[in-house]
Structures are given as structure tokens and as C-alpha cells.
Design an enzyme around this catalytic site. Structure first.
Site, PDB file in Angstrom:
ATOM      1  CB  CYS A 133       0.778  -0.869 -21.440  1.00  0.00           C
ATOM      2  SG  CYS A 133      -0.681  -1.039 -22.469  1.00  0.00           S
ATOM      3  CB  CYS A 136       0.850  -2.711 -24.745  1.00  0.00           C
ATOM      4  SG  CYS A 136       0.045  -1.162 -24.373  1.00  0.00           S
ATOM      5  CG  ASP A 137       4.073  -4.766 -23.261  1.00  0.00           C
ATOM      6  OD1 ASP A 137       4.053  -4.724 -24.503  1.00  0.00           O
ATOM      7  OD2 ASP A 137       4.566  -3.873 -22.559  1.00  0.00           O
TER       8      ASP A 137
END
Ligand code: NAP
Length: 313
Positions: A133, A136-137
Site C-alpha cells: 500500500c 499507507c506507507d
């Protein structure tokens, strides 16, 4: 354990499930939606979408919030964060840690999840340099070097997203031509931070505490090489979320559920919608469309089988 009865139970709260919820609860049948996580599904993790009609540019999370608010308006009952113990599609019973659900019809809209590379080091380094992701990261990789694996829309779009943070993004693809849409490809080719590594696959992910090296194989020359990176994002496709479901109804070789044009599966009163079913296009709009079709036919099923389902329940 509390026992709950609904006309229609929808498994999965992504775009297919939430659209089904809107259509089913508007069709005046009692409707519940069950999810393992919060509602919103995969698009909640997409930074932006630019191909959902009526929204030339919209955040994935924002769009799914609108879907959920819309479903709320028609009174769908929501059961997020459920731990599923069993799903019996034939008797239409779903057991979670908290409830025993009985449905008259079930719509499976459980979506799909990223496929794994299946190479040494992948599992070991999840959260320490392996991520599925970028939204997300990505921010963890400010001024670092990362690699994205794959050649589809996801890989190319996420590689572009990662250039906002990373100093360099390698895009490793097993062929010498991308699968992604042409317009997406053109943008990526213009991005100076992206370097393409063609005809190559990842054989191993190595590191100490964190990832530092990918072992690559050139599929034509069979030559092995080491690539120094701080992170790797595999985007090589998706696999259906069919835990507790597989084997109970007709699926293709990859596990995707087979439906007809009414979204009916091989089991009576069980429908499937969105990424979990065998379909030529997996987009928010096609998932939403599937959800609508499945719910209309689920409502019809409840109406035409009133007596039969009453005696079965
Ligand atoms: P995809 O389109 O199936 O592409 C998967 C890519 O990974 C392909 O390029 C494939 O190579 C490669 N690949 C597959 N297995 C591999 C392996 N074991 N090792 C190395 N490479 C491997 O998957 P996706 O990009 O996740 O997209 C899934 C669906 O969502 C698609 O329908 C896509 O169009 C859609 N999507 C749309 C958008 C958008 O419209 N904005 C954004 C994201 C996703 P080959 O090309 O050689 O097969």
C-alpha cells in the site's frame, strides 16, 4: 450469542457491497452489511480516482465515505470489524464472534487482495520494507530508493505516487511492455524519477533489520543482479477474498466466483458482485454496477420466494 435475521446480507463493504446496500434497502428489504474491517473496501486506500463519473478528481476515502452515507440514508444495518467463524451459503447462515446471522439471500462482495510475489524474504520483511500500500506507507520513504513490481495500472500509478516521496523509483516488470492504460503509461514515462527495469523478476528480498537488496533475474538472459533499495511495493494483481466461501459454489481456476448477468451464482439465492467475481473489468464503477444488479435480483428473489424462504428459515 445474539441471533439476527435479515432478508439480504451483504458480505463486504466496498463499492459493490455499499451499492448493493443502497439498492436492497431502497427495495424495502431488511439489509445488513458485514465486513472484517471498517466499511469502504480497497478504494479507501487509493489516494485519488479520476475515472469515477461525476467526480473528475476525488480522494478514494472521500468517495467511499459518500457511498456509506448514501447507504445509511436507506437504513442498512452495518456490522464492521466482524470476525467470521463460518459461512454456510446453502442454509444462508453466517457465524461471527458476536452474532449468528440468518439471511434469505446473500450477496458476496468481499473483493480481492494483492497477490504476493511468493519469494524468499517477502513475508519476513512485511512492514520492514515490503508494503502492498503506497498510500499507507509511501511517506516512510522520503528521499529513499524504492521499487515497484508489476506493469498494470496499479503498479504504474503507485510508482508515480511514490515519486512524491522517494528520490528514485524503479519499476520492475517481467516483460518489456506495460499492461497499464496508455494514458497512465505516458505519464510514467515522462516522470524522471522512475527508472524502468524490463524483462525482470524479483527472485529474493534481502536485508538486515530492513530491506536493502532485491535479487533480480533477467528472464531472457537468466542473469542475476542485485538492486539496492530501501523498500519494495509488489503490485502484481489481485486474488479474490473467498475464505470460508471457496468450494461452496462455482469458481474459476483463480478462485473468482462465476455469475450470470444477474449476478446470480451457482447457488440459489446467492449473488456475487465486484472484484470477487469473474469479470473483465475491476473498477469502482463496475463494482458499483454489479452491486446494483445483484441487489435488484436479490430483492426479486426475496419477493418471489417468500413462502419457500419462510419455511426454510
Ligand atoms: P493487473 O492489471 O492484473 O496487472 C498485474 C501486473 O503484474 C501485470 O503487468 C503482470 O504482468 C504483472 N505480474 C503478474 N504476476 C506477476 C508475477 N508473479 N511476477 C511479476 N509480475 C507479475 O493488476 P493491477 O494493476 O493490480 O490491476 C487490477 C485491476 O484493477 C485491473 O483491472 C486494473 O485495470 C484495475 N485498476 C484500475 C485503475 C484505474 O483505472 N485507475 C487503477 C488500479 C487498478 P503481465 O503484464 O506480463 O501479465
Amino acid at each position: 450469542m445474539e441471533k439476527l435475521n435479515f432478508d439480504t446480507i451483504i458480505l463486504g463493504g466496498g463499492p459493490a457491497g455499499l451499492s448493493a446496500a443502497i439498492y436492497a434497502s431502497r427495495g424495502a428489504v431488511s439489509t445488513a452489511i458485514i465486513d472484517l474491517n471498517m466499511l469502504g473496501g480497497q478504494p479507501s486506500n487509493y489516494l485519488e480516482l479520476e475515472n469515477y463519473p461525476g467526480f473528475p478528481l476525488v480522494g478514494g476515502y472521500d468517495l467511499m465515505e459518500k457511498f456509506e452515507e448514501h447507504a445509511d440514508k436507506f437504513g442498512v444495518q452495518k456490522f464492521p470489524m466482524q470476525e467470521i467463524q463460518s459461512i454456510d451459503l446453502k442454509s444462508k447462515k453466517i457465524l461471527t464472534n458476536d452474532y449468528e446471522f440468518q439471511a434469505k439471500t446473500i450477496i458476496i462482495a468481499t473483493g480481492a487482495q494483492p497477490m504476493k510475489l511468493g519469494v524468499p524474504g517477502e513475508k519476513e520483511f512485511v512492514g520492514r520494507g515490503v508494503s502492498y500500500c503506497a498510500v499507507c506507507d509511501g511517506a516512510f520513504y522520503k528521499d529513499k530508493v524504492v521499487a515497484v513490481v508489476g506493469g498494470g495500472n496499479s503498479a504504474v500509478e503507485e510508482a508515480m505516487y511514490l515519486t512524491k516521496f522517494a528520490s528514485k523509483v524503479y519499476l520492475i516488470h517481467r516483460r518489456n511492455e506495460l499492461r497499464a492504460d496508455k494514458i497512465v503509461q505516458e505519464r510514467a514515462f515522462k516522470n524522471e524519477k522512475i527508472e524502468f527495469i524490463w524483462d525482470s523478476v524479483v527472485k529474493e528480498i534481502k536485508g538486515d533489520n530492513l530491506v536493502n537488496t532485491l535479487v533480480l533475474e533477467n528472464v531472457k538472459s537468466k542473469e542475476l543482479s542485485n538492486l539496492q533499495v530501501n523498500g519494495v511495493f509488489p503490485y502484481i494483481g489481485i486474488t479474490p477474498n473467498v475464505d470460508n466461501i471457496s468450494g461452496q459454489l462455482e469458481q474459476d481456476a483463480a478462485g473468482f466466483i462465476i455469475t450470470d448477468e444477474t449476478m446470480s451464482t451457482s447457488l440459489e439465492g446467492v449473488f456475487a458482485a465486484g472484484d470477487v467475481r469473474k469479470t473483465p473489468l475491476r473498477q469502482v464503477i463496475t463494482a458499483a454496477s454489479d452491486g446494483a444488479v445483484s441487489a435488484v435480483y436479490a430483492v426479486k428473489y426475496v419477493e418471489t420466494h417468500k413462502e419457500a424462504v419462510k419455511s426454510a428459515v
